[in-house]
Design an enzyme around this catalytic site. Structure first.
Site, PDB file in Angstrom:
ATOM      1  N   ARG A 222     -42.053 -26.628 -25.802  1.00 25.91           N
ATOM      2  CA  ARG A 222     -41.010 -26.739 -24.799  1.00 25.91           C
ATOM      3  C   ARG A 222     -41.158 -27.588 -23.710  1.00 25.91           C
ATOM      4  NH1 ARG A 222     -39.399 -26.293 -19.591  1.00 25.91           N
ATOM      5  NH2 ARG A 222     -41.553 -24.941 -19.404  1.00 25.91           N
ATOM      6  N   ASP A 223     -41.885 -27.545 -22.859  1.00 26.36           N
ATOM      7  CA  ASP A 223     -42.054 -28.067 -21.621  1.00 26.36           C
ATOM      8  C   ASP A 223     -42.283 -29.728 -21.612  1.00 26.36           C
ATOM      9  OD1 ASP A 223     -41.555 -29.058 -19.048  1.00 26.36           O
ATOM     10  OD2 ASP A 223     -43.452 -28.091 -18.053  1.00 26.36           O
TER      11      ASP A 223
ATOM     12  N   HIS B 211     -48.865 -23.963 -13.114  1.00 17.21           N
ATOM     13  CA  HIS B 211     -48.335 -25.191 -13.813  1.00 17.21           C
ATOM     14  C   HIS B 211     -48.187 -26.349 -13.199  1.00 17.21           C
ATOM     15  CE1 HIS B 211     -45.238 -26.056 -16.911  1.00 17.21           C
ATOM     16  NE2 HIS B 211     -44.651 -26.944 -16.052  1.00 17.21           N
TER      17      HIS B 211
ATOM     18  N   HIS C 222     -47.553 -30.572 -13.046  1.00 13.32           N
ATOM     19  CA  HIS C 222     -47.539 -32.049 -13.516  1.00 13.32           C
ATOM     20  C   HIS C 222     -48.513 -33.140 -12.749  1.00 13.32           C
ATOM     21  CE1 HIS C 222     -43.849 -31.107 -15.946  1.00 13.32           C
ATOM     22  NE2 HIS C 222     -43.929 -29.979 -15.054  1.00 13.32           N
TER      23      HIS C 222
ATOM     24  N   CYS D 132     -38.794 -32.591 -16.464  1.00 15.00           N
ATOM     25  CA  CYS D 132     -37.813 -31.507 -16.137  1.00 15.00           C
ATOM     26  C   CYS D 132     -36.574 -32.476 -16.143  1.00 15.00           C
ATOM     27  CB  CYS D 132     -37.783 -30.942 -15.146  1.00 15.00           C
ATOM     28  SG  CYS D 132     -36.323 -29.671 -14.837  1.00 15.00           S
TER      29      CYS D 132
ATOM     30  N   ASN E  75     -46.831 -33.068 -17.947  1.00 12.45           N
ATOM     31  CA  ASN E  75     -47.804 -31.943 -17.644  1.00 12.45           C
ATOM     32  C   ASN E  75     -49.056 -32.176 -17.686  1.00 12.45           C
ATOM     33  OD1 ASN E  75     -46.054 -29.320 -17.848  1.00 12.45           O
ATOM     34  ND2 ASN E  75     -45.636 -30.363 -19.463  1.00 12.45           N
TER      35      ASN E  75
END
Length: 311
Positions: free
Chosen positions: A14-15, A207, A209, A240, A249
């Site tokens: 996903r990310d 989370h 980055h 994003c 990430n």
């Protein structure tokens, strides 16, 4: 000070992919998930249920879910921004956990999901309740916890207040996200300590980055402060669409290498992660950011020496 084990949450499907311009086939997304499972991942953020016009890479969310491997030991997470997305995720019958998102600032909340920061907390709380009502679990992430691409510094008290409100909805965990990679280890340790005090027994996930190269340091600081789950993306892909300047990430390979070398179990197979990095680089047609993917693990696997034969 440190724990013996950290739970890794794989977010590459996903990310990792959502901000990539290169369209990734559904079959390759499913293959990435299968490879992550083979490498030991047991919680995977498989897709997001968002407007495909806003995030074209996630347009095949239902198709990805339809092809997920049947695994009783794996938790599949679907990211959702609103009730419509939550209903879609539930309807697939394949999602185990809804991941809601709220945002620490109004300007980013409006850019990301068309609502104020306070409204995003209300919606996230409703999604957590909806998950529970449908036999699933629900968790929430506070985006831009360490800094906002539009408003700059974010007050720690604001994040703590949001976490306290989310805790009332009884999520299985609350995540703090450094959406644009501006956090530093001292800030991370301080904020996690405050949030943990505010939410009691609810676990904290993080989370990060690696936009400015502080991602691994922030992971280490977070674990020292009591976080017990870490998001990471194979290859270090990520970003994003609604956060200017957001880069990759922290890489799963890099986090796993650091923690395993420090004696903290991740349950992941580093060699399998490195092999998946190489496979994914071929899918994306570019070298991936993960450092361990480039350098390899240590110590290097010993090569077998062929036996000598005599004539």
């Amino acid at each position: 000070m440190y724990t013996e084990r950290i739970e890794m949450v794989e977010v590459s499907p996903r990310d990792g992919l959502q901000n990539e311009k290169r369209e990734v086939a559904t079959a390759d997304k499913v293959a990435l998930i299968e490879r992550a499972i083979a490498a030991g991942a047991r919680r995977i953020e498989v897709t997001s249920f968002v407007n495909p016009r806003a995030v074209p890479q996630m347009a095949d969310a239902d198709a990805v879910c339809a092809s997920l491997p049947e695994r009783e030991d794996v938790t599949y997470i679907g990211l959702v921004m609103n009730r419509r997305g939550a209903d879609r995720a539930i309807a697939t019958g394949r999602i185990d956990q809804l991941g809601a998102v709220c945002v620490a600032t109004d300007r980013f909340a409006m850019a990301n999901q068309g609502q104020t920061s306070d409204q995003s907390v209300e919606v996230a709380s409703d999604i957590i309740a909806l998950a529970r009502d449908n036999g699933l679990t629900g968790q929430a992430t506070i985006a831009a916890s360490f800094g906002c691409p539009f408003e700059g510094e974010v007050a720690e008290d604001r994040v703590v207040a949001m976490a306290r409100r989310l805790a009332e909805a009884e999520p299985v965990e609350i995540a703090l996200a450094d959406t644009i990679g501006v956090g530093n280890p001292a800030q991370v340790a301080r904020l996690i300590a405050k949030v943990r005090e505010a939410i009691g027994a609810i676990p904290v996930r993080v989370h990060f980055h690696n936009t400015r190269g502080t991602g691994l340091a922030n992971v280490w600081a977070a674990i020292g402060a009591g976080a017990r789950s870490v998001d990471a993306s194979i290859g270090g892909l990520g970003g994003c669409p609604f956060a200017p300047g957001a880069a990759g990430n922290v890489a799963t390979e890099d986090v796993a290498y650091m923690l395993e070398r420090a004696g903290i179990d991740t349950g992941l197979d580093l060699a399998a992660l490195i092999e998946t990095n190489r496979w994914l680089a071929g899918v994306m047609d570019k070298e991936l950011p993960a450092m361990v993917g480039k350098a390899g693990g240590f110590p290097a696997p010993k090569k077998e020496t062929p036996e000598r034969t005599t004539a």
